[in-house]
Design a protein around this motif. Sequence first.
Motif, mmCIF file in Angstrom:
data_model
loop_
_atom_site.group_PDB
_atom_site.id
_atom_site.type_symbol
_atom_site.label_atom_id
_atom_site.label_comp_id
_atom_site.label_asym_id
_atom_site.label_seq_id
_atom_site.Cartn_x
_atom_site.Cartn_y
_atom_site.Cartn_z
ATOM 1 N N GLN A 69 0.739 -1.409 -0.260
ATOM 2 C CA GLN A 69 -0.128 0.039 -0.283
ATOM 3 C C GLN A 69 1.041 1.548 0.145
ATOM 4 O OE1 GLN A 69 -3.505 -0.773 -0.791
ATOM 5 N NE2 GLN A 69 -2.942 -2.675 -0.529
ATOM 6 N N GLU A 70 0.286 1.903 -1.111
ATOM 7 C CA GLU A 70 1.945 3.596 -0.820
ATOM 8 C C GLU A 70 1.147 4.065 0.060
ATOM 9 O OE1 GLU A 70 2.041 7.327 -4.188
ATOM 10 O OE2 GLU A 70 0.958 5.009 -5.051
ATOM 11 N N GLY A 71 2.401 4.319 1.016
ATOM 12 C CA GLY A 71 2.264 5.363 1.936
ATOM 13 C C GLY A 71 2.324 5.208 3.111
ATOM 14 N N TRP A 72 1.791 3.509 3.169
ATOM 15 C CA TRP A 72 1.392 3.103 4.295
ATOM 16 C C TRP A 72 3.186 2.644 5.390
ATOM 17 C CZ3 TRP A 72 -2.968 -0.686 4.925
ATOM 18 C CH2 TRP A 72 -4.589 0.186 4.300
ATOM 19 N N GLU A 73 3.203 3.022 6.213
ATOM 20 C CA GLU A 73 4.955 2.118 7.019
ATOM 21 C C GLU A 73 3.950 1.624 7.962
ATOM 22 O OE1 GLU A 73 7.858 3.373 9.701
ATOM 23 O OE2 GLU A 73 6.692 5.233 9.678
ATOM 24 N N LEU A 74 4.723 -0.154 7.849
ATOM 25 C CA LEU A 74 4.451 -1.039 9.257
ATOM 26 C C LEU A 74 5.328 -0.627 9.762
ATOM 27 C CD1 LEU A 74 3.214 -4.094 9.447
ATOM 28 C CD2 LEU A 74 5.057 -4.879 8.091
ATOM 29 N N VAL A 75 4.525 -0.155 11.311
ATOM 30 C CA VAL A 75 4.900 -0.285 12.505
ATOM 31 C C VAL A 75 5.453 -1.356 13.335
ATOM 32 C CG1 VAL A 75 4.703 2.617 12.351
ATOM 33 C CG2 VAL A 75 3.048 0.721 13.674
ATOM 34 N N GLY A 76 4.578 -2.199 13.030
ATOM 35 C CA GLY A 76 5.006 -3.759 13.844
ATOM 36 C C GLY A 76 3.706 -4.828 13.754
ATOM 37 N N ILE A 77 4.245 -5.603 13.985
ATOM 38 C CA ILE A 77 2.924 -7.073 13.875
ATOM 39 C C ILE A 77 2.811 -7.389 15.262
ATOM 40 C CG2 ILE A 77 2.740 -9.792 13.464
ATOM 41 C CD1 ILE A 77 4.046 -8.760 10.797
ATOM 42 N N TYR A 78 1.552 -7.403 16.178
ATOM 43 C CA TYR A 78 1.065 -7.399 17.516
ATOM 44 C C TYR A 78 0.633 -9.337 17.678
ATOM 45 C CZ TYR A 78 2.332 -3.077 18.206
ATOM 46 O OH TYR A 78 2.752 -1.747 18.459
ATOM 47 N N ALA A 79 0.987 -9.972 17.541
ATOM 48 C CA ALA A 79 0.216 -11.715 17.585
ATOM 49 C C ALA A 79 0.801 -12.301 19.063
ATOM 50 C CB ALA A 79 0.794 -12.227 17.322
ATOM 51 N N ASP A 80 -0.522 -12.632 19.075
ATOM 52 C CA ASP A 80 -1.518 -13.560 20.660
ATOM 53 C C ASP A 80 -1.392 -14.201 20.276
ATOM 54 O OD1 ASP A 80 -1.047 -11.463 22.876
ATOM 55 O OD2 ASP A 80 -2.886 -10.161 22.214
ATOM 56 N N GLU A 81 -0.725 -15.623 20.236
ATOM 57 C CA GLU A 81 -1.316 -17.270 19.833
ATOM 58 C C GLU A 81 -1.247 -17.657 21.612
ATOM 59 O OE1 GLU A 81 1.558 -20.546 18.000
ATOM 60 O OE2 GLU A 81 2.658 -18.557 18.418
ATOM 61 N N GLY A 82 -2.307 -18.724 21.438
ATOM 62 C CA GLY A 82 -3.360 -19.607 22.175
ATOM 63 C C GLY A 82 -3.247 -18.499 23.215
ATOM 64 N N ILE A 83 -4.839 -17.894 22.727
ATOM 65 C CA ILE A 83 -5.092 -17.095 23.525
ATOM 66 C C ILE A 83 -6.495 -16.988 23.202
ATOM 67 C CG2 ILE A 83 -5.210 -15.387 24.907
ATOM 68 C CD1 ILE A 83 -2.902 -16.281 25.748
ATOM 69 N N SER A 84 -7.478 -17.152 23.914
ATOM 70 C CA SER A 84 -8.727 -17.153 23.708
ATOM 71 C C SER A 84 -8.899 -15.809 23.318
ATOM 72 C CB SER A 84 -9.911 -17.327 24.837
ATOM 73 O OG SER A 84 -10.990 -17.260 23.659
ATOM 74 N N GLY A 85 -10.084 -15.182 21.725
ATOM 75 C CA GLY A 85 -10.368 -13.831 21.864
ATOM 76 C C GLY A 85 -11.743 -13.342 22.595
ATOM 77 N N THR A 86 -12.158 -14.405 23.740
ATOM 78 C CA THR A 86 -13.300 -13.856 24.350
ATOM 79 C C THR A 86 -13.429 -13.163 25.027
ATOM 80 O OG1 THR A 86 -13.421 -15.430 25.840
ATOM 81 C CG2 THR A 86 -14.964 -16.019 23.944
ATOM 82 N N SER A 87 -11.915 -12.512 26.211
ATOM 83 C CA SER A 87 -11.915 -12.011 26.902
ATOM 84 C C SER A 87 -10.141 -11.068 26.717
ATOM 85 C CB SER A 87 -11.638 -12.927 28.116
ATOM 86 O OG SER A 87 -11.152 -12.184 28.805
ATOM 87 N N LEU A 88 -9.755 -9.825 27.616
ATOM 88 C CA LEU A 88 -8.699 -9.161 26.787
ATOM 89 C C LEU A 88 -7.755 -9.977 28.089
ATOM 90 C CD1 LEU A 88 -9.882 -5.463 26.827
ATOM 91 C CD2 LEU A 88 -9.001 -7.094 25.210
ATOM 92 N N ASN A 89 -7.852 -11.351 29.121
ATOM 93 C CA ASN A 89 -7.022 -11.264 30.159
ATOM 94 C C ASN A 89 -5.888 -11.926 29.299
ATOM 95 O OD1 ASN A 89 -8.649 -10.311 31.878
ATOM 96 N ND2 ASN A 89 -9.887 -12.129 31.942
ATOM 97 N N ARG A 90 -4.698 -12.024 29.849
ATOM 98 C CA ARG A 90 -3.533 -12.820 29.142
ATOM 99 C C ARG A 90 -3.578 -12.063 27.237
ATOM 100 N NH1 ARG A 90 -3.246 -17.513 29.027
ATOM 101 N NH2 ARG A 90 -5.407 -18.008 28.551
ATOM 102 N N ARG A 91 -3.797 -11.131 27.051
ATOM 103 C CA ARG A 91 -3.451 -11.248 25.675
ATOM 104 C C ARG A 91 -2.938 -9.793 25.784
ATOM 105 N NH1 ARG A 91 -9.757 -9.979 22.484
ATOM 106 N NH2 ARG A 91 -8.160 -9.667 21.149
ATOM 107 N N THR A 92 -1.271 -10.370 25.822
ATOM 108 C CA THR A 92 -0.809 -8.659 26.339
ATOM 109 C C THR A 92 -0.071 -8.213 24.467
ATOM 110 O OG1 THR A 92 1.350 -10.956 26.283
ATOM 111 C CG2 THR A 92 0.759 -10.826 27.840
#
Length: 408
Positions: A80-103
Motif C-alpha cells: 500500500q502506497e504511503g503505508w509504513e509497517l510499525v509492528g506486528i502484534y501477535a497473541d498465540e494460544g489466547i482466546s478472543g472472548t476476554s482481554l485477559n492474557r492478551r499481552t
Amino acid sequence: MPDNNHIKNNNDERARIRRRIKNASAENADFIPSKDIPQIFDSDNEMRVAVYARVSTLSTQQTSSQAMQEEYYADFVEKQEGWELVGIYADEGISGTSLNRRTEFKKMIEDCKRGGIDLIVVKSVSRFTRNVKDGTASIEMLAELNPPVGVWFENERIYSLSSDSEFLLHLTMSVAAEESRVKSVAMNSSLKMRFSHGILLTPPLLGYDYDDDKENLVINESEAPTVRLAFCMYMRGYTTGQIAEVFTALGLRSKPGNCNWTAGSILGILQNERHCGQVLTWKHFTPNYKDHKLRKNRNDREQYLYHDHHTAIISESDFYAVQKMIANAKFGARSFMPELRVMSGGLLHGFVSLNPRWVSFSPDDYLMASRSVGLAESTTGPATIIAHNGNIDWRGYEIVRSQFMTAY
C-alpha cells in the motif's frame, strides 16, 4: 371544535416558514469544508500501520495459521502506497472472548495511545475480539484518540472510522461471540458423553506413564517411590511443608522435572485419587466461556468415580486414611492425628466428647470408643440403685455443658 383564530394563526405561520425557505440564499457565504475522515486506501494518505494476529490454541495447525497471517499482512501493508509497517502484534494460544492474557493486544493499544499508530489491520472481527463489550469499548476508545485510530477488518471489509460501521461491527461481533458460546456448549456436551462412556482424560501424573497406545496409565517404577514416600511420611506425622523440605533436600523430581517442592505440590500428590487406581471425572469446570476461569466442581456438574481403572501405587485404605488426616488438619485439630477422648469414670463414664473439628469419624467410631473403657452391652437388665440419707459429696465432679445430656 378548534378555535378559528388558532387555525388562522397556524396557517399564517406555516406560510411564513415556506416564504423564508424559498427566499433563503447562501450567495454571500464562503463555504468552509470539514476535515474528511481519511480513506485508508487513498494513495496520498500516509499511515503508520500495525498488524494484529491471533490464534486461540497452540496446535501445530494454528501455529501455521498464525505464521501465515503475519506473513500475508506484512506483505499487504508493504504494497500500500504511503503505508509504513510499525509492528506486528501477535497473541498465540489466547482466546478472543476476554482481554485477559492478551499481552500483545494490550501492548498495541498502549502504542496507539502514545500516538505511534494510525491504523490497525486485522484479518477478521473474530481475530480482534469475540466479546461484544470488550470489542466495542476498544474500538470506541481508539476512535476518541487524537488523532483517531481506525481498524480495518479485511474479511468483512469494515473500516471502524466509517460512519456506517457501527451497526455492522456490532452485528459481526455478536456473531463471533455466539460462535464461542456454541463451541463451549458443544465441548461440555462432548465431555459429558466421553465421561459417561469411560473415555477419560488423564493428564500426566507423577508415578505414571502412558502405554504404547497412549490410552492406559502404567506405573513408572522410577517415580513411584517418590509417591509412596510422600504418603508414608504424611501418615507418620510429617506436615506437607516438612515433606517438601525433605524432597527438595533429596533432589527428588516432580513430573515436569522440578526439584523445588512446596507444601501445595505435596498436597497435590496426596489428594490425587489416581494414585490408588481410581479416576474422578470433571474435578473442575469453566462456568463462563468469556473469562475461562476454572472453578472447583462441588456438584455443579455430574461426575463419575471409576474404580480399578489402572494399577494402584497406593492402597485405597491408605489413600482414604490420608484424606481423613488432611480433613482433620484443615479444620484446626490440635493433634495431627484425630483423637476421640472417652470419659473413663464419673457420671459420664463412657461418654465421648464431640468436637465439630473432627470431621472424619463415623457413628461406629464413636460407639467403639465408648466401649473401649469397659462399657459393654448390658445382659443382666437395668442396674438397681439404692439411695441413702446424707449429704452429697460433689468432689471429683465437674460442670458439663447441656449438650452432653439428653432428656427422655
